[in-house]
Design a protein around this motif. Structure first.
Motif, PDB file in Angstrom:
ATOM      1  N   ILE A  42      36.381  30.040 -28.236  1.00 20.38           N
ATOM      2  CA  ILE A  42      37.822  30.303 -28.082  1.00 20.38           C
ATOM      3  C   ILE A  42      38.030  31.677 -27.439  1.00 20.38           C
ATOM      4  O   ILE A  42      38.836  31.836 -26.525  1.00 20.38           O
ATOM      5  CB  ILE A  42      38.526  30.216 -29.462  1.00 20.38           C
ATOM      6  N   VAL A  43      37.283  32.675 -27.918  1.00 18.39           N
ATOM      7  CA  VAL A  43      37.396  34.043 -27.383  1.00 18.39           C
ATOM      8  C   VAL A  43      37.037  34.063 -25.891  1.00 18.39           C
ATOM      9  O   VAL A  43      37.742  34.671 -25.073  1.00 18.39           O
ATOM     10  CB  VAL A  43      36.482  35.012 -28.178  1.00 18.39           C
ATOM     11  N   ALA A  44      35.951  33.382 -25.523  1.00 18.81           N
ATOM     12  CA  ALA A  44      35.528  33.347 -24.113  1.00 18.81           C
ATOM     13  C   ALA A  44      36.606  32.708 -23.248  1.00 18.81           C
ATOM     14  O   ALA A  44      36.855  33.140 -22.114  1.00 18.81           O
ATOM     15  CB  ALA A  44      34.218  32.587 -23.973  1.00 18.81           C
ATOM     16  N   GLY A 124      40.080  40.467 -36.256  1.00 19.84           N
ATOM     17  CA  GLY A 124      39.858  39.444 -37.276  1.00 19.84           C
ATOM     18  C   GLY A 124      39.962  38.039 -36.704  1.00 19.84           C
ATOM     19  O   GLY A 124      40.422  37.834 -35.579  1.00 19.84           O
ATOM     20  N   PRO A 125      39.574  37.016 -37.508  1.00 20.48           N
ATOM     21  CA  PRO A 125      39.481  35.639 -37.004  1.00 20.48           C
ATOM     22  C   PRO A 125      40.801  35.018 -36.559  1.00 20.48           C
ATOM     23  O   PRO A 125      40.790  34.036 -35.831  1.00 20.48           O
ATOM     24  CB  PRO A 125      38.918  34.855 -38.202  1.00 20.48           C
ATOM     25  N   ASP A 126      41.930  35.562 -37.007  1.00 17.44           N
ATOM     26  CA  ASP A 126      43.223  34.974 -36.628  1.00 17.44           C
ATOM     27  C   ASP A 126      43.919  35.749 -35.513  1.00 17.44           C
ATOM     28  O   ASP A 126      45.073  35.453 -35.176  1.00 17.44           O
ATOM     29  CB  ASP A 126      44.167  34.905 -37.843  1.00 17.44           C
ATOM     30  N   ALA A 127      43.245  36.751 -34.943  1.00 15.71           N
ATOM     31  CA  ALA A 127      43.924  37.647 -33.985  1.00 15.71           C
ATOM     32  C   ALA A 127      43.338  37.581 -32.576  1.00 15.71           C
ATOM     33  O   ALA A 127      43.575  38.469 -31.768  1.00 15.71           O
ATOM     34  CB  ALA A 127      43.863  39.087 -34.519  1.00 15.71           C
ATOM     35  N   TYR A 128      42.595  36.528 -32.269  1.00 19.06           N
ATOM     36  CA  TYR A 128      41.923  36.496 -30.966  1.00 19.06           C
ATOM     37  C   TYR A 128      42.891  36.430 -29.788  1.00 19.06           C
ATOM     38  O   TYR A 128      42.582  36.912 -28.702  1.00 19.06           O
ATOM     39  CB  TYR A 128      40.914  35.335 -30.911  1.00 19.06           C
ATOM     40  N   LYS A 129      44.075  35.862 -30.006  1.00 22.03           N
ATOM     41  CA  LYS A 129      45.066  35.819 -28.909  1.00 22.03           C
ATOM     42  C   LYS A 129      45.592  37.210 -28.575  1.00 22.03           C
ATOM     43  O   LYS A 129      46.177  37.417 -27.514  1.00 22.03           O
ATOM     44  CB  LYS A 129      46.222  34.892 -29.282  1.00 22.03           C
ATOM     45  N   LEU A 134      44.686  44.310 -27.123  1.00 20.17           N
ATOM     46  CA  LEU A 134      43.770  45.246 -27.774  1.00 20.17           C
ATOM     47  C   LEU A 134      42.824  45.884 -26.747  1.00 20.17           C
ATOM     48  O   LEU A 134      42.520  47.080 -26.823  1.00 20.17           O
ATOM     49  CB  LEU A 134      42.974  44.529 -28.868  1.00 20.17           C
ATOM     50  N   ILE A 135      42.393  45.085 -25.777  1.00 24.67           N
ATOM     51  CA  ILE A 135      41.517  45.626 -24.723  1.00 24.67           C
ATOM     52  C   ILE A 135      42.266  46.665 -23.893  1.00 24.67           C
ATOM     53  O   ILE A 135      41.710  47.711 -23.536  1.00 24.67           O
ATOM     54  CB  ILE A 135      40.955  44.473 -23.848  1.00 24.67           C
ATOM     55  N   ASN A 136      43.539  46.395 -23.617  1.00 26.68           N
ATOM     56  CA  ASN A 136      44.363  47.394 -22.889  1.00 26.68           C
ATOM     57  C   ASN A 136      44.462  48.698 -23.669  1.00 26.68           C
ATOM     58  O   ASN A 136      44.375  49.787 -23.104  1.00 26.68           O
ATOM     59  CB  ASN A 136      45.775  46.841 -22.626  1.00 26.68           C
ATOM     60  N   GLU A 137      44.632  48.585 -24.983  1.00 27.53           N
ATOM     61  CA  GLU A 137      44.705  49.780 -25.846  1.00 27.53           C
ATOM     62  C   GLU A 137      43.427  50.615 -25.717  1.00 27.53           C
ATOM     63  O   GLU A 137      43.469  51.826 -25.557  1.00 27.53           O
ATOM     64  CB  GLU A 137      44.863  49.356 -27.320  1.00 27.53           C
ATOM     65  N   TYR A 155      44.601  27.868 -33.191  1.00 25.43           N
ATOM     66  CA  TYR A 155      44.056  27.866 -31.816  1.00 25.43           C
ATOM     67  C   TYR A 155      44.024  26.465 -31.217  1.00 25.43           C
ATOM     68  O   TYR A 155      43.236  26.169 -30.327  1.00 25.43           O
ATOM     69  CB  TYR A 155      42.644  28.486 -31.774  1.00 25.43           C
ATOM     70  N   GLY A 156      44.918  25.593 -31.718  1.00 32.47           N
ATOM     71  CA  GLY A 156      44.993  24.225 -31.212  1.00 32.47           C
ATOM     72  C   GLY A 156      45.395  24.152 -29.751  1.00 32.47           C
ATOM     73  O   GLY A 156      45.137  23.156 -29.078  1.00 32.47           O
ATOM     74  N   ASP A 157      46.051  25.212 -29.257  1.00 29.66           N
ATOM     75  CA  ASP A 157      46.510  25.213 -27.868  1.00 29.66           C
ATOM     76  C   ASP A 157      45.498  25.852 -26.912  1.00 29.66           C
ATOM     77  O   ASP A 157      45.745  25.968 -25.715  1.00 29.66           O
ATOM     78  CB  ASP A 157      47.844  25.961 -27.757  1.00 29.66           C
ATOM     79  N   ILE A 158      44.359  26.295 -27.442  1.00 27.52           N
ATOM     80  CA  ILE A 158      43.323  26.919 -26.593  1.00 27.52           C
ATOM     81  C   ILE A 158      42.226  25.889 -26.326  1.00 27.52           C
ATOM     82  O   ILE A 158      41.692  25.292 -27.257  1.00 27.52           O
ATOM     83  CB  ILE A 158      42.683  28.140 -27.292  1.00 27.52           C
ATOM     84  N   SER A 159      41.895  25.686 -25.071  1.00 26.39           N
ATOM     85  CA  SER A 159      40.789  24.795 -24.724  1.00 26.39           C
ATOM     86  C   SER A 159      39.503  25.623 -24.690  1.00 26.39           C
ATOM     87  O   SER A 159      39.328  26.453 -23.801  1.00 26.39           O
ATOM     88  CB  SER A 159      41.053  24.164 -23.354  1.00 26.39           C
TER      89      SER A 159
END
Length: 481
Positions: A42-44, A124-129, A134-137, A155-159
């Motif tokens: 999901i993260v990738a 954390g596991p629920d904050a990947y979106k 966070l990367i910008n920060e 994350y049902g909307d993430i392929s």
């Protein structure tokens, strides 16, 4: 507790097909359970849209993420060692950013970010979106952290991007979080309350995998039997649902039936089950559909009722036996595996003997066995003294492992002389002239390659076995191709 991925698979840096136009490099390593590996996909996927392609080369990475596990102390120590290595490389490549994802994030955020200063971001596991923000920060020179647990995120909307896939089997996440407050387990605190994913989005993901040629999916959750979709929301709030929501809700057996019926030639697996939540209708659905694999991972943790109560496992030894009996009655050929913890606080020799006698009753096909190690943040760590001496734990664990090996060999020997269907997954580790795949019972089988290929369903006559592997020869393709 979700079963731990084989140690040899842990820490693999995962790689996807590069996307044109993506100029930044992401290296992501996963440790722990299958759920972590699924989350890394999901993260990738999220970061591919932010211009990141994945790499296995640490030296060229712009961003390094380590997806962590807090189940066992060993995983935590491994992660710390990896962070030390990343930071050594960071001295040569100061532009590289390092982040920690997953279950360890919440508990160690202050330590990693402020005290030891060994990471730039903690997620954390629920904050990947939230990763793009966070990367910008981080790129603007600030540490970034989001470990907020969600009541809705699935994350049902993430392929998911399929990382390091064999193109044959894939994980499909169906639930997140856990409501079972087992006293040894940190998952409810690190992954939050239980919520299920929309069955339509699950079916769409399975359809997509089928269209891409995948032959097997594993429906994944901390506790899949608790799956319950009534329009969204926490499992515990189902009691407040409307009559219409209750009437149209989908439970786990309903989801299994839906997926199995949609793709009758695709193998369907699931993990992990919880004895207190596994209902008869799930077993009946498995028995009816030949493409639902005849294998259940059914963690018991202990054979002693007293210890089960201390663990806050909401089932007894007798209820577990009843469940086993129902599985054997409806699916005589079903394989069953276990998770077992030995040396839990206050465990006596009598409790240990109860565990061994439970194993004798079930004769598991295989298992995942651990000596108890106290995990910070769990109820056991707060309320129970870790009072079983290490040498006693080791001795009891050895006895459990030895007994399991006997039972595993007993189970594999039942296949000798039979012909079984095997889905080819990869080349055998020991011989490049042999294929390796699994039976419906999840047992590994190896056989000469001949003209077969990865992804074929092959009928294999079993001639020999070890306690872990079936050895045979192909007699032709099965009807599932």
């Amino acid at each position: 507790m979700e079963k731990i991925i084989d140690e040899k698979q842990q820490g693999n840096s995962l790689v996807m097909e590069p996307q044109k136009g993506n100029g930044r490099k992401l290296m992501i390593e996963s440790y722990g359970c299958q759920m972590n590996f699924s989350d890394s996909e999901i993260v990738a996927s999220i970061l591919a849209k932010e211009g990141f392609n994945t790499t296995q080369n640490l030296e060229e990475a712009d961003l390094v993420l380590i997806n962590t596990c807090s189940i066992r102390d060993k995983a935590e120590q491994t992660v710390r060692k990896r962070l030390e290595k990343y930071n050594a490389v960071k001295k040569i490549n100061p532009g590289m950013k390092v982040g920690v994802l997953g279950c360890m994030a919440e508990r160690l955020k202050a330590k990693f970010l402020e005290e030891e200063k060994i990471v730039d971001l903690v997620v954390g596991p629920d904050a990947y979106k939230d990763l793009p923000n966070l990367i910008n920060e981080v790129e603007e020179g600030r540490n970034a952290v989001n470990v907020i647990l969600s009541k809705e995120e699935t994350y049902g909307d993430i392929s998911p991007v399929r990382l390091q896939s064999n193109g044959v089997s894939a994980f499909v996440s169906i639930t997140r979080g856990c409501d079972n407050m087992c006293t040894f387990c940190v998952v409810p605190f690190t992954r939050g309350r239980e919520r299920s994913r929309d069955p339509q989005s699950i079916l769409e993901e399975v359809n997509d995998l089928a269209a891409k040629g995948f032959k097997e999916v594993t429906l994944l959750g901390q506790n899949v039997d608790s799956y319950l979709w009534y329009g969204g929301g926490l499992k515990k709030d189902f009691k407040n649902a409307s009559e219409m929501q209750k009437a149209t809700a989908t439970n786990f057996s309903g989801l299994l039936k839906m997926v199995a019926t949609a793709h009758p030639k695709m193998r369907i697996r699931f993990s992990t089950s919880n004895p207190q939540d596994m209902t008869l209708d799930v077993i009946e659905t498995m028995a009816v559909h030949p493409n639902i694999c005849k294998y259940i991972h059914l963690p018991v943790q202990s054979g002693s009722n007293r210890i089960l109560k201390e663990m806050n496992r909401l089932h007894t030894r007798e209820e577990y036996f009843e469940l086993i009996d129902n599985i054997r009655k409806l699916m005589p050929d079903c394989a069953i595996s276990q998770d077992m913890i030995t040396g839990f606080p206050t465990e006596t020799e009598e409790d240990h003997q109860d565990t061994l006698s439970l194993m004798e009753y079930v004769k598991y096909d295989f298992g995942f066995m651990f000596a108890y190690s106290e995990r910070p943040g769990t109820m056991a760590a707060r309320k129970l003294e870790d009072d079983v001496p290490e040498e006693v734990k080791k001795r009891r664990l050895t006895e459990i492992v030895n007994l399991q090996q006997q039972h595993s060999h007993y189970r594999t020997k039942q296949f000798v002389g039979k012909t079984v269907e095997v889905l080819i997954e990869k080349e055998s580790k020991k011989s490049d002239l042999h294929w390796s795949g699994r039976t419906t019972q999840n047992t590994v089988a190896v056989f000469p390659k001949e003209n077969y290929k990865v992804g074929d369903f092959v009928n294999v006559k079993i001639n020999d076995c070890t306690s872990a592997t079936l050895i045979g020869e192909a007699v032709g393709l099965s009807e599932n191709n």
